[in-house]
Design a protein around this motif. Structure first.
Motif, PDB file in Angstrom:
ATOM      1  N   ILE A  10      42.519  32.897  54.383  1.00 43.42           N
ATOM      2  CA  ILE A  10      42.899  33.355  53.035  1.00 43.42           C
ATOM      3  C   ILE A  10      42.573  34.841  52.887  1.00 43.42           C
ATOM      4  O   ILE A  10      43.392  35.623  52.391  1.00 43.42           O
ATOM      5  CB  ILE A  10      42.188  32.515  51.948  1.00 43.42           C
ATOM      6  CG1 ILE A  10      42.661  31.055  52.023  1.00 43.42           C
ATOM      7  CG2 ILE A  10      42.418  33.109  50.566  1.00 43.42           C
ATOM      8  CD1 ILE A  10      41.813  30.081  51.229  1.00 43.42           C
ATOM      9  N   GLU A  11      41.387  35.244  53.347  1.00 42.96           N
ATOM     10  CA  GLU A  11      40.988  36.651  53.284  1.00 42.96           C
ATOM     11  C   GLU A  11      41.977  37.523  54.058  1.00 42.96           C
ATOM     12  O   GLU A  11      42.431  38.563  53.567  1.00 42.96           O
ATOM     13  CB  GLU A  11      39.587  36.834  53.850  1.00 42.96           C
ATOM     14  CG  GLU A  11      39.155  38.283  53.933  1.00 42.96           C
ATOM     15  CD  GLU A  11      37.848  38.476  54.674  1.00 42.96           C
ATOM     16  OE1 GLU A  11      37.279  39.570  54.545  1.00 42.96           O
ATOM     17  OE2 GLU A  11      37.402  37.561  55.391  1.00 42.96           O
ATOM     18  N   TYR A  44      36.009  31.181  45.880  1.00 45.05           N
ATOM     19  CA  TYR A  44      34.948  31.533  46.822  1.00 45.05           C
ATOM     20  C   TYR A  44      35.335  32.769  47.628  1.00 45.05           C
ATOM     21  O   TYR A  44      34.553  33.719  47.758  1.00 45.05           O
ATOM     22  CB  TYR A  44      34.649  30.359  47.762  1.00 45.05           C
ATOM     23  CG  TYR A  44      33.736  30.750  48.901  1.00 45.05           C
ATOM     24  CD1 TYR A  44      32.364  30.852  48.702  1.00 45.05           C
ATOM     25  CD2 TYR A  44      34.248  31.056  50.157  1.00 45.05           C
ATOM     26  CE1 TYR A  44      31.527  31.244  49.737  1.00 45.05           C
ATOM     27  CE2 TYR A  44      33.423  31.447  51.187  1.00 45.05           C
ATOM     28  CZ  TYR A  44      32.062  31.543  50.976  1.00 45.05           C
ATOM     29  OH  TYR A  44      31.246  31.942  51.995  1.00 45.05           O
ATOM     30  N   VAL A  45      36.540  32.786  48.158  1.00 49.39           N
ATOM     31  CA  VAL A  45      36.990  33.920  48.971  1.00 49.39           C
ATOM     32  C   VAL A  45      37.000  35.196  48.139  1.00 49.39           C
ATOM     33  O   VAL A  45      36.501  36.239  48.569  1.00 49.39           O
ATOM     34  CB  VAL A  45      38.384  33.653  49.577  1.00 49.39           C
ATOM     35  CG1 VAL A  45      38.954  34.903  50.235  1.00 49.39           C
ATOM     36  CG2 VAL A  45      38.318  32.506  50.575  1.00 49.39           C
ATOM     37  N   ILE A  46      37.535  35.118  46.948  1.00 45.47           N
ATOM     38  CA  ILE A  46      37.623  36.310  46.094  1.00 45.47           C
ATOM     39  C   ILE A  46      36.233  36.797  45.700  1.00 45.47           C
ATOM     40  O   ILE A  46      35.948  37.991  45.754  1.00 45.47           O
ATOM     41  CB  ILE A  46      38.507  36.023  44.864  1.00 45.47           C
ATOM     42  CG1 ILE A  46      39.954  35.874  45.344  1.00 45.47           C
ATOM     43  CG2 ILE A  46      38.389  37.137  43.833  1.00 45.47           C
ATOM     44  CD1 ILE A  46      40.905  35.333  44.330  1.00 45.47           C
ATOM     45  N   ASN A  47      35.346  35.873  45.337  1.00 45.02           N
ATOM     46  CA  ASN A  47      34.007  36.259  44.882  1.00 45.02           C
ATOM     47  C   ASN A  47      33.116  36.792  45.994  1.00 45.02           C
ATOM     48  O   ASN A  47      32.191  37.560  45.728  1.00 45.02           O
ATOM     49  CB  ASN A  47      33.310  35.083  44.194  1.00 45.02           C
ATOM     50  CG  ASN A  47      33.962  34.727  42.878  1.00 45.02           C
ATOM     51  OD1 ASN A  47      34.587  35.558  42.235  1.00 45.02           O
ATOM     52  ND2 ASN A  47      33.835  33.480  42.490  1.00 45.02           N
ATOM     53  N   GLN A  53      31.356  46.259  46.192  1.00 48.71           N
ATOM     54  CA  GLN A  53      30.678  46.840  47.346  1.00 48.71           C
ATOM     55  C   GLN A  53      31.615  46.980  48.536  1.00 48.71           C
ATOM     56  O   GLN A  53      31.427  47.835  49.381  1.00 48.71           O
ATOM     57  CB  GLN A  53      29.477  45.985  47.772  1.00 48.71           C
ATOM     58  CG  GLN A  53      28.360  45.947  46.761  1.00 48.71           C
ATOM     59  CD  GLN A  53      28.469  44.763  45.813  1.00 48.71           C
ATOM     60  OE1 GLN A  53      29.546  44.285  45.516  1.00 48.71           O
ATOM     61  NE2 GLN A  53      27.335  44.307  45.320  1.00 48.71           N
ATOM     62  N   GLN A  54      32.609  46.119  48.607  1.00 46.62           N
ATOM     63  CA  GLN A  54      33.560  46.149  49.715  1.00 46.62           C
ATOM     64  C   GLN A  54      34.820  46.940  49.372  1.00 46.62           C
ATOM     65  O   GLN A  54      35.763  46.979  50.155  1.00 46.62           O
ATOM     66  CB  GLN A  54      33.912  44.712  50.123  1.00 46.62           C
ATOM     67  CG  GLN A  54      32.693  43.993  50.684  1.00 46.62           C
ATOM     68  CD  GLN A  54      32.837  42.492  50.687  1.00 46.62           C
ATOM     69  OE1 GLN A  54      33.494  41.923  49.830  1.00 46.62           O
ATOM     70  NE2 GLN A  54      32.205  41.847  51.644  1.00 46.62           N
ATOM     71  N   VAL A  58      38.298  43.238  40.924  1.00 47.81           N
ATOM     72  CA  VAL A  58      38.974  41.969  40.637  1.00 47.81           C
ATOM     73  C   VAL A  58      39.053  41.793  39.130  1.00 47.81           C
ATOM     74  O   VAL A  58      38.057  41.911  38.421  1.00 47.81           O
ATOM     75  CB  VAL A  58      38.224  40.780  41.287  1.00 47.81           C
ATOM     76  CG1 VAL A  58      38.897  39.466  40.925  1.00 47.81           C
ATOM     77  CG2 VAL A  58      38.159  40.956  42.800  1.00 47.81           C
ATOM     78  N   GLU A  59      40.249  41.520  38.650  1.00 51.41           N
ATOM     79  CA  GLU A  59      40.486  41.227  37.230  1.00 51.41           C
ATOM     80  C   GLU A  59      41.083  39.832  37.154  1.00 51.41           C
ATOM     81  O   GLU A  59      41.825  39.423  38.043  1.00 51.41           O
ATOM     82  CB  GLU A  59      41.483  42.222  36.636  1.00 51.41           C
ATOM     83  CG  GLU A  59      41.061  43.662  36.709  1.00 51.41           C
ATOM     84  CD  GLU A  59      42.182  44.614  36.286  1.00 51.41           C
ATOM     85  OE1 GLU A  59      43.341  44.171  36.117  1.00 51.41           O
ATOM     86  OE2 GLU A  59      41.894  45.806  36.143  1.00 51.41           O
TER      87      GLU A  59
END
Length: 153
Positions: A10-11, A44-47, A53-54, A58-59
């Motif tokens: 997914i990432e 999970y992937v988004i959070n 930091q990366q 995200v909205e």
């Protein structure tokens, strides 16, 4: 593809889309259907993999027409990036988040590999935990000192 877990897949997909555009807007349920996983996997992937930091913002909007928008942050200059990172660090930072910041500096070519490795070594839990002080506070002070040094080089 069997060697990758679903989060990695997914990432990679989202980063590929972000490689073409500066932002991506997704619907959690549509992504879950696309990857045959539960919607919480998308969260999970988004959070965990698209944090400030990366280098991501995200909205999200909840509800029927809701979406999650991921934006690749572009900063005007290195000093601005360092100031933003210092603000993010605050008084405490975990080892994982410190590593993410150092990785971002390396990817942005603000650090060479040797410098990044030295910084990573100093952020180690085993090193900071032995001092008796709060390791996350000590880590934050050390990382801020590194970042300030980079700003005024």
């Amino acid at each position: 593809m069997h060697n990758q877990n679903m989060s990695d897949i997914i990432e990679a997909y989202l980063k590929k889309v972000l490689g073409q555009d500066e932002q991506v807007e997704i619907r959690r349920s549509e992504m879950a259907d696309r990857f045959n996983c539960v919607p919480s996997q998308i969260n999970y992937v988004i959070n965990t993999r698209f944090t400030v930091q990366q280098g991501y913002l995200v909205e999200s909007k909840r509800g029927g027409g809701g979406y999650i928008r991921i934006i690749k942050v572009k900063l005007l200059d290195e000093a601005e990036m360092l100031d933003m990172m210092i603000d993010i660090i605050g008084k405490k930072i975990s080892q994982k988040n410190a590593y993410s910041i150092i990785e971002r500096l390396f990817e942005s070519e603000m650090l060479i590999k040797r410098e990044a490795n030295i910084m990573l070594a100093v952020m180690e839990k085993s090193l900071l935990n032995s001092s008796g002080a709060d390791e996350n506070e000590l880590r934050a002070r050390l990382l801020i000192a590194f970042l300030n040094n980079l700003k005024y080089e």
